[in-house]
Design a protein around this motif. Structure first.
Motif, PDB file in Angstrom:
ATOM      1  N   VAL A  76       0.859  -1.186   0.000  1.00 15.28           N
ATOM      2  CA  VAL A  76       0.000   0.000   0.000  1.00 15.28           C
ATOM      3  C   VAL A  76       0.892   1.231   0.000  1.00 15.28           C
ATOM      4  O   VAL A  76       1.778   1.375   0.855  1.00 15.28           O
ATOM      5  N   ASP A  77       0.658   2.110  -0.951  1.00 14.40           N
ATOM      6  CA  ASP A  77       1.496   3.285  -1.160  1.00 14.40           C
ATOM      7  C   ASP A  77       0.840   4.520  -0.542  1.00 14.40           C
ATOM      8  O   ASP A  77      -0.173   5.009  -1.037  1.00 14.40           O
ATOM      9  N   HIS A  78       1.400   4.998   0.576  1.00 17.55           N
ATOM     10  CA  HIS A  78       0.958   6.245   1.205  1.00 17.55           C
ATOM     11  C   HIS A  78      -0.574   6.295   1.360  1.00 17.55           C
ATOM     12  O   HIS A  78      -1.242   7.132   0.740  1.00 17.55           O
ATOM     13  N   PRO A  79      -1.161   5.413   2.169  1.00 17.83           N
ATOM     14  CA  PRO A  79      -2.625   5.427   2.325  1.00 17.83           C
ATOM     15  C   PRO A  79      -3.100   6.661   3.079  1.00 17.83           C
ATOM     16  O   PRO A  79      -2.321   7.360   3.729  1.00 17.83           O
ATOM     17  N   ARG A  80      -4.393   6.899   2.990  1.00 16.11           N
ATOM     18  CA  ARG A  80      -4.973   8.070   3.646  1.00 16.11           C
ATOM     19  C   ARG A  80      -5.047   7.864   5.152  1.00 16.11           C
ATOM     20  O   ARG A  80      -5.065   6.734   5.647  1.00 16.11           O
ATOM     21  N   VAL A  81      -5.087   8.953   5.899  1.00 13.99           N
ATOM     22  CA  VAL A  81      -5.198   8.930   7.352  1.00 13.99           C
ATOM     23  C   VAL A  81      -6.589   9.404   7.736  1.00 13.99           C
ATOM     24  O   VAL A  81      -7.084  10.412   7.215  1.00 13.99           O
ATOM     25  N   THR A  82      -7.245   8.672   8.617  1.00 11.58           N
ATOM     26  CA  THR A  82      -8.544   9.081   9.139  1.00 11.58           C
ATOM     27  C   THR A  82      -8.444   9.229  10.652  1.00 11.58           C
ATOM     28  O   THR A  82      -7.637   8.573  11.299  1.00 11.58           O
ATOM     29  N   GLY A  83      -9.281  10.088  11.217  1.00 10.02           N
ATOM     30  CA  GLY A  83      -9.307  10.277  12.662  1.00 10.02           C
ATOM     31  C   GLY A  83      -8.172  11.160  13.136  1.00 10.02           C
ATOM     32  O   GLY A  83      -7.237  11.476  12.396  1.00 10.02           O
ATOM     33  N   PRO A  84      -8.212  11.556  14.410  1.00 12.32           N
ATOM     34  CA  PRO A  84      -7.198  12.458  14.958  1.00 12.32           C
ATOM     35  C   PRO A  84      -5.857  11.760  15.168  1.00 12.32           C
ATOM     36  O   PRO A  84      -5.773  10.749  15.869  1.00 12.32           O
ATOM     37  N   VAL A  85      -4.812  12.283  14.532  1.00 14.22           N
ATOM     38  CA  VAL A  85      -3.468  11.751  14.714  1.00 14.22           C
ATOM     39  C   VAL A  85      -3.065  11.921  16.181  1.00 14.22           C
ATOM     40  O   VAL A  85      -3.428  12.889  16.828  1.00 14.22           O
ATOM     41  N   GLY A  86      -2.302  10.949  16.702  1.00 16.82           N
ATOM     42  CA  GLY A  86      -1.891  11.004  18.097  1.00 16.82           C
ATOM     43  C   GLY A  86      -2.906  10.391  19.032  1.00 16.82           C
ATOM     44  O   GLY A  86      -2.891  10.667  20.235  1.00 16.82           O
ATOM     45  N   SER A  87      -3.804   9.570  18.509  1.00 15.35           N
ATOM     46  CA  SER A  87      -4.814   8.910  19.326  1.00 15.35           C
ATOM     47  C   SER A  87      -5.056   7.511  18.777  1.00 15.35           C
ATOM     48  O   SER A  87      -4.596   7.159  17.699  1.00 15.35           O
ATOM     49  N   VAL A  88      -5.822   6.709  19.522  1.00 20.56           N
ATOM     50  CA  VAL A  88      -6.160   5.372  19.048  1.00 20.56           C
ATOM     51  C   VAL A  88      -7.053   5.459  17.816  1.00 20.56           C
ATOM     52  O   VAL A  88      -7.042   4.571  16.964  1.00 20.56           O
ATOM     53  N   GLU A  89      -7.815   6.537  17.678  1.00 19.16           N
ATOM     54  CA  GLU A  89      -8.714   6.691  16.536  1.00 19.16           C
ATOM     55  C   GLU A  89      -7.993   7.109  15.262  1.00 19.16           C
ATOM     56  O   GLU A  89      -8.517   6.949  14.170  1.00 19.16           O
ATOM     57  N   GLY A  90      -6.796   7.671  15.392  1.00 21.31           N
ATOM     58  CA  GLY A  90      -6.043   8.064  14.209  1.00 21.31           C
ATOM     59  C   GLY A  90      -5.450   6.842  13.533  1.00 21.31           C
ATOM     60  O   GLY A  90      -4.734   6.061  14.157  1.00 21.31           O
ATOM     61  N   ARG A  91      -5.734   6.668  12.250  1.00 21.19           N
ATOM     62  CA  ARG A  91      -5.255   5.452  11.584  1.00 21.19           C
ATOM     63  C   ARG A  91      -5.175   5.627  10.069  1.00 21.19           C
ATOM     64  O   ARG A  91      -5.886   6.431   9.480  1.00 21.19           O
ATOM     65  N   TYR A  92      -4.276   4.850   9.475  1.00 18.15           N
ATOM     66  CA  TYR A  92      -4.224   4.678   8.028  1.00 18.15           C
ATOM     67  C   TYR A  92      -5.225   3.575   7.690  1.00 18.15           C
ATOM     68  O   TYR A  92      -5.277   2.545   8.369  1.00 18.15           O
ATOM     69  N   THR A  93      -5.987   3.758   6.645  1.00 12.80           N
ATOM     70  CA  THR A  93      -6.999   2.765   6.289  1.00 12.80           C
ATOM     71  C   THR A  93      -6.953   2.448   4.802  1.00 12.80           C
ATOM     72  O   THR A  93      -6.639   3.312   3.982  1.00 12.80           O
ATOM     73  N   TRP A  94      -7.247   1.193   4.488  1.00 11.77           N
ATOM     74  CA  TRP A  94      -7.388   0.761   3.097  1.00 11.77           C
ATOM     75  C   TRP A  94      -8.191  -0.538   3.087  1.00 11.77           C
ATOM     76  O   TRP A  94      -8.278  -1.232   4.095  1.00 11.77           O
ATOM     77  N   THR A  95      -8.798  -0.826   1.965  1.00 10.70           N
ATOM     78  CA  THR A  95      -9.547  -2.067   1.793  1.00 10.70           C
ATOM     79  C   THR A  95      -8.870  -2.897   0.711  1.00 10.70           C
ATOM     80  O   THR A  95      -8.507  -2.366  -0.345  1.00 10.70           O
ATOM     81  N   ALA A  96      -8.677  -4.191   0.987  1.00 13.30           N
ATOM     82  CA  ALA A  96      -7.961  -5.040   0.040  1.00 13.30           C
ATOM     83  C   ALA A  96      -8.416  -6.486   0.198  1.00 13.30           C
ATOM     84  O   ALA A  96      -9.127  -6.840   1.147  1.00 13.30           O
ATOM     85  N   THR A  97      -7.991  -7.323  -0.739  1.00 13.13           N
ATOM     86  CA  THR A  97      -8.338  -8.736  -0.743  1.00 13.13           C
ATOM     87  C   THR A  97      -7.284  -9.550  -0.009  1.00 13.13           C
ATOM     88  O   THR A  97      -6.077  -9.376  -0.225  1.00 13.13           O
ATOM     89  N   LEU A  98      -7.733 -10.451   0.839  1.00 13.09           N
ATOM     90  CA  LEU A  98      -6.840 -11.335   1.572  1.00 13.09           C
ATOM     91  C   LEU A  98      -6.333 -12.461   0.670  1.00 13.09           C
ATOM     92  O   LEU A  98      -6.954 -12.772  -0.346  1.00 13.09           O
ATOM     93  N   PRO A  99      -5.216 -13.088   1.020  1.00 11.59           N
ATOM     94  CA  PRO A  99      -4.705 -14.197   0.201  1.00 11.59           C
ATOM     95  C   PRO A  99      -5.732 -15.317   0.073  1.00 11.59           C
ATOM     96  O   PRO A  99      -6.435 -15.651   1.039  1.00 11.59           O
ATOM     97  N   ALA A 100      -5.802 -15.908  -1.087  1.00  5.31           N
ATOM     98  CA  ALA A 100      -6.722 -17.021  -1.332  1.00  5.31           C
ATOM     99  C   ALA A 100      -6.048 -18.344  -1.004  1.00  5.31           C
ATOM    100  O   ALA A 100      -4.817 -18.447  -0.968  1.00  5.31           O
ATOM    101  N   GLY A 101      -6.876 -19.370  -0.747  1.00  8.87           N
ATOM    102  CA  GLY A 101      -6.370 -20.718  -0.541  1.00  8.87           C
ATOM    103  C   GLY A 101      -5.734 -20.961   0.810  1.00  8.87           C
ATOM    104  O   GLY A 101      -5.046 -21.972   1.002  1.00  8.87           O
ATOM    105  N   LYS A 102      -5.944 -20.066   1.771  1.00  3.07           N
ATOM    106  CA  LYS A 102      -5.361 -20.230   3.094  1.00  3.07           C
ATOM    107  C   LYS A 102      -6.385 -20.817   4.063  1.00  3.07           C
ATOM    108  O   LYS A 102      -7.574 -20.458   4.027  1.00  3.07           O
ATOM    109  N   THR A 103      -5.934 -21.712   4.932  1.00  2.00           N
ATOM    110  CA  THR A 103      -6.778 -22.268   5.985  1.00  2.00           C
ATOM    111  C   THR A 103      -5.971 -22.321   7.272  1.00  2.00           C
ATOM    112  O   THR A 103      -4.732 -22.357   7.254  1.00  2.00           O
TER     113      THR A 103
END
Length: 351
Positions: free
Chosen positions: A173-200
């Motif tokens: 992930v290249d430079h994802p966006r930041v949501t929430g207040p930085v310097g807190s538990v709510e401040g975070r980088y977020t992205w949505t993606a697909t997990l690896p297939a064929g894993k158990t």
């Protein structure tokens, strides 16, 4: 497994016991404090912090793997759950971080999280499914996130080795966006993606965050099980269920820095901490990132943690608590350059 590197690019010790009044506190020579960790799927340090944090702000893990980690590494490792880094990492992985020390990033302050245990908190996922990933942004920096996954047959009873991981990241992930207040538990980088297939079954998602504005690199292990889940967590809390809500700090605070004086290669500064909320603050902590090459030589009216360019200052016995609207100050001297035009500060409240 061939060595790999991340794209090259130019990071809290916990609350320490308050020191006597006006004592000058010298900088620790230990590893630097850091700025983030995986929250979904949760890293070992993050989920163990949630497991161990009491309403009074103390650390008392109930999960046996978390308890073993804290027994070895101390409470600081959970107060600083976002501090697993190497300031000299420069994106390096194989050949830099030794086998068996991947989860700590080779940082001795977090060696307890390298322990081979089957009881680590687990995030339940669906192989090939979509997931809303998040990574805490305690102090936001630009950079790349690389996520690896263990090979089939991974055994949590063995120390994690590089050969246990697939050769290449399943996600970058290249430079994802930041949501929430930085310097807190709510401040975070977020992205949505697909997990690896064929894993158990059981696996580890291994995260590497390479800052693009310095060599500091962050490492972490997230224990997961591919069983058709959708991000649920077990192994946290007395019942082994999902984590409860993060304790809400009693109040909010801010920090502002001014320059008192300068000289060739150094300066003196004063930081004002203010209770900006409507509730009393029982304990505050300021996180500061100094310009590259600078260090704090001495500090007064507070307790200093961290080292290098990443430092933390917590209140002393006489100024740690603040009534609504009240302020206090601490001062320090630094060497290695001129004072920053825009100091990088964030203030947090502890129970």
């Amino acid at each position: 497994m061939k060595p790999r590197t991340i794209p090259r690019s130019p990071v809290l010790l916990a609350l320490l016991a308050a020191l006597p009044a006006l004592l000058l506190v010298m900088v620790s020579s230990g590893p630097a404090a850091a700025h983030g960790a995986m929250m979904q799927p949760g890293s070992r340090t993050f989920l163990c912090w949630k497991d161990g944090l009491t309403p009074q702000g103390n650390i008392d893990p109930r999960n046996p793997a978390c308890d073993a980690a804290v027994t070895q590494s101390g409470d600081n490792a959970l107060y600083n759950w976002f501090s697993v880094l190497r300031s000299d990492g420069a994106g390096r992985t194989v050949g830099f971080i030794p086998d068996g020390r991947l989860c700590s990033g080779g940082n001795p302050a977090y060696s307890g999280f390298d322990l081979p245990r089957a009881e680590w908190p687990l995030t339940h996922l669906t192989s090939g499914g979509r997931l809303d990933f998040s990574y805490n942004a305690w102090a936001a920096h630009p950079g790349w996130f690389h996520l690896y996954i263990t090979k089939d047959g991974y055994d949590p009873a063995r120390p994690l080795r590089w050969d246990d991981l697939e050769d290449r990241p399943f996600l970058t992930v290249d430079h994802p966006r930041v949501t929430g207040p930085v310097g807190s538990v709510e401040g975070r980088y977020t992205w949505t993606a697909t997990l690896p297939a064929g894993k158990t079954g059981r696996h580890v998602i291994y995260s590497v965050w390479q800052r693009s504005d310095s060599q500091e690199t962050f490492y972490g292990c997230s224990d997961v099980v591919f069983d058709g889940g959708n991000g649920e967590v077990t192994g946290v809390g007395d019942t082994g269920g999902t984590p409860g809500p993060t304790p809400t700090p009693t109040g909010t605070c801010s920090a502002a820095q001014r320059t008192v004086g300068t000289w060739n290669g150094g300066y003196q500064a004063e930081v004002t901490v203010r209770n900006t909320g409507t509730a009393p603050i029982p304990s505050w902590m300021v996180h500061a990132t100094l310009p590259d090459g600078q260090r704090i030589d001495s500090l007064w009216n507070g307790t200093l943690g961290g080292s290098g360019t990443a430092v933390t200052v917590s209140g002393a016995a006489w100024n740690g608590s603040l009534a609504p609207g009240a302020t206090t100050t601490y001062g320090f001297t630094a060497t290695g350059g001129a004072p920053p035009a825009t100091p990088q500060l964030s203030c947090m409240v502890h129970h």
